[in-house]
Write an enzyme that holds these catalytic residues in place. Structure first.
Site, PDB file in Angstrom:
ATOM      1  CG  PHE A 173      -1.914   1.175   1.137  1.00  0.00           C
ATOM      2  CD1 PHE A 173      -3.053   1.086   0.355  1.00  0.00           C
ATOM      3  CD2 PHE A 173      -1.670   2.367   1.811  1.00  0.00           C
ATOM      4  CE1 PHE A 173      -3.939   2.158   0.236  1.00  0.00           C
ATOM      5  CE2 PHE A 173      -2.554   3.442   1.712  1.00  0.00           C
ATOM      6  CZ  PHE A 173      -3.696   3.323   0.925  1.00  0.00           C
ATOM      7  CG  ASP A 183       5.702   3.496   1.702  1.00  0.00           C
ATOM      8  OD1 ASP A 183       5.694   4.084   2.800  1.00  0.00           O
ATOM      9  OD2 ASP A 183       4.701   3.437   0.960  1.00  0.00           O
ATOM     10  CE  LYS A 236       0.065   5.361   7.686  1.00  0.00           C
ATOM     11  NZ  LYS A 236      -1.347   5.542   7.895  1.00  0.00           N
TER      12      LYS A 236
HETATM   13  N1  PLP Z   1       2.503   4.152   2.446  1.00  0.00           N
HETATM   14  C1  PLP Z   1       2.185   3.328   3.442  1.00  0.00           C
HETATM   15  C2  PLP Z   1       3.106   2.194   3.777  1.00  0.00           C
HETATM   16  C3  PLP Z   1       1.012   3.505   4.194  1.00  0.00           C
HETATM   17  O1  PLP Z   1       0.709   2.667   5.193  1.00  0.00           O
HETATM   18  C4  PLP Z   1       0.175   4.591   3.856  1.00  0.00           C
HETATM   19  C5  PLP Z   1      -1.070   4.820   4.605  1.00  0.00           C
HETATM   20  O2  PLP Z   1      -1.602   3.963   5.280  1.00  0.00           O
HETATM   21  C6  PLP Z   1       0.544   5.425   2.794  1.00  0.00           C
HETATM   22  C7  PLP Z   1       1.718   5.186   2.115  1.00  0.00           C
HETATM   23  C8  PLP Z   1      -0.323   6.603   2.405  1.00  0.00           C
HETATM   24  O3  PLP Z   1      -0.209   7.598   3.350  1.00  0.00           O
HETATM   25  P1  PLP Z   1      -1.300   8.791   3.403  1.00  0.00           P
HETATM   26  O4  PLP Z   1      -2.582   8.168   3.796  1.00  0.00           O
HETATM   27  O5  PLP Z   1      -0.750   9.752   4.409  1.00  0.00           O
HETATM   28  O6  PLP Z   1      -1.367   9.373   2.037  1.00  0.00           O
END
Ligand code: PLP
Length: 405
Positions: A144, A229, A258
């Protein structure tokens, strides 16, 4: 139904709910939080073992964060990127130093507003670094990376793509954990790999350290960038500042969000200086990149986490929570790292039913898969709060709720 529940029928939603229906109907309306505790509009108390999805790692209404926001708001909120401001500069230096400690490399940062935006910036950087004709990014099934179009295209969940076809070009997905599959997907058009060290939304699935080291080796051999990520795993949640430190790999690019804002919307991408040099003025930007209020929070979060030794806290409290969950007879296994854990309830279990009952009893968790419960309490969680949460989970499971049919 509590007094604040919305009417979720089609007619009722149109008439009452002010939010677009991209999320399911809200189940609770919270009005206040302090540390691990939350209170809803009816005054009911909850323990927050989800942290807004690994966001409020220093707890709700953390005094240092609140002070940073209020002091900065009284002094300077924002100037354009024709200029800089002292808050952004201090935060960039603090973040750069943190990444240098974690990677051994010197890099540069770009601030943005969310995890998806951090990944968008990283994906554009990969294209610029690779050059024309070398724009493809490989990612893993189950991953994700966000909801904006390119981050969604990188996300390895075909069902999330389907309603939005055609997706942007230039993304290739391979099985998570399968290095041979990744190698087989490489051709001269590939510029980078983007991967999570623990797939968070995919079910709290940690990558094998050997797999991560293998990706690093393949990226080196083929001149590709390794983008990690760390949006969910970053900022101490896994028991190290960043998830990649468990495997000892050195990324070229790291994306974050986050917990770096503890609830204030902010994200960042870091890249080693020679990689960041692929970007030239005009290649990327955001009105709110380096906005003073958000970066004042980032700097404070880093300072607070350093002061508390947040990685060590996440490691010891995570080990305690894991051991206590493993002792519950209905919990088949516990996976994850530090304070990013999933309690697997086994085939036929209904994690959603367990989550719903726990919420009713005042514990916030999340059914991260059909059979697993995600637990991500604040790093500041107390031993007594861990005991209280585990007792609630044990009671619900002992009552047969959500158990295998
Ligand atoms: N990358 C990862 C690993 C995530 O867990 C998330 C959100 O859960 C995102 C990217 C996307 O982040 P945002 O919701 O702040 O756009």
């Amino acid at each position: 139904m509590t007094s604040h529940a919305f009417d979720t029928s089609a007619a009722g939603r149109a008439a009452v709910c002010p939010f677009m229906p991209v999320f399911g109907p809200p189940q609770v309306m919270f009005v206040r939080g302090e540390g691990t505790e939350l209170w809803d509009v009816d005054g009911k108390r909850y323990l927050d073992f989800l942290c807004g999805l690994a966001v409020t790692s220093l707890g709700h209404s953390n005094p240092a964060v609140t002070r940073a926001i209020t002091e900065q708001a009284g002094r300077l909120l924002h100037v354009s990127n024709f200029f800089t401001n002292d808050a952004a500069t201090a935060a960039a230096v603090a973040l750069r130093d943190l990444l240098t400690e974690a990677t051994g490399d010197v890099g540069q940062v770009f601030f943005c507003n969310s995890g998806a935006e951090a990944n968008e910036a990283a994906l554009k950087l990969a294209r610029k670094f690779g050059g024309r004709g070398r724009h493809v990014v490989i990612s893993a099934y189950g991953s994700f990376h966000g909801r904006t179009l390119a981050a969604l295209a990188a996300t390895g969940q075909p069902a999330k793509h389907e309603p939005f076809f055609p997706m942007p070009d230039g993304f290739r997905h391979v099985a998570y954990g399968d290095l041979a599959a990744l190698e087989a997907a490489i051709d001269p058009s590939v510029s980078a790999v983007i991967i999570e060290t623990v797939q968070g939304e995919g079910g709290v699935v940690p990558a094998d350290p050997e797999y991560l080291r293998g990706i690093r080796r393949v990226c080196d051999e083929r001149g590709m960038l390794l983008i990690l990520d760390e949006v969910q795993t970053g900022f101490a949640r896994t028991g190290r500042w960043f998830g990649f430190q468990h495997a000892g790999v050195r990324p070229d690019v790291v994306t974050m969000a986050k917990a770096m804002g503890n609830g204030f919307p902010v994200g960042a991408v870091w890249a080693r200086t020679d990689v960041a040099a692929a970007f030239q003025p005009g290649d990327h930007g955001s009105t709110y990149s380096g906005t003073a209020i958000a970066t004042a929070v980032v700097r404070t979060v880093i300072e607070e986490m350093r002061r508390l030794d947040a990685p060590a806290l996440a490691e010891t409290k995570g080990a305690s929570l894991r051991a206590k969950l493993e002792a519950i007879p209905q919990v088949r296994s516990v996976r994850g790292q530090g304070l990013l854990l999933a309690a697997e309830l086994g085939d036929g279990a209904d994690a959603k039913a367990v989550y719903t009952e726990l919420l009713a009893r005042g514990l916030v968790t999340n059914a991260v898969t059909a059979t697993a419960l995600r637990l991500a309490p604040p790093i500041t969680v107390s031993g007594a709060e861990i005991d209280e949460a585990v007792a609630l989970i044990a009671d619900v499971l002992a009552a047969g709720i959500g158990g295998p049919a």
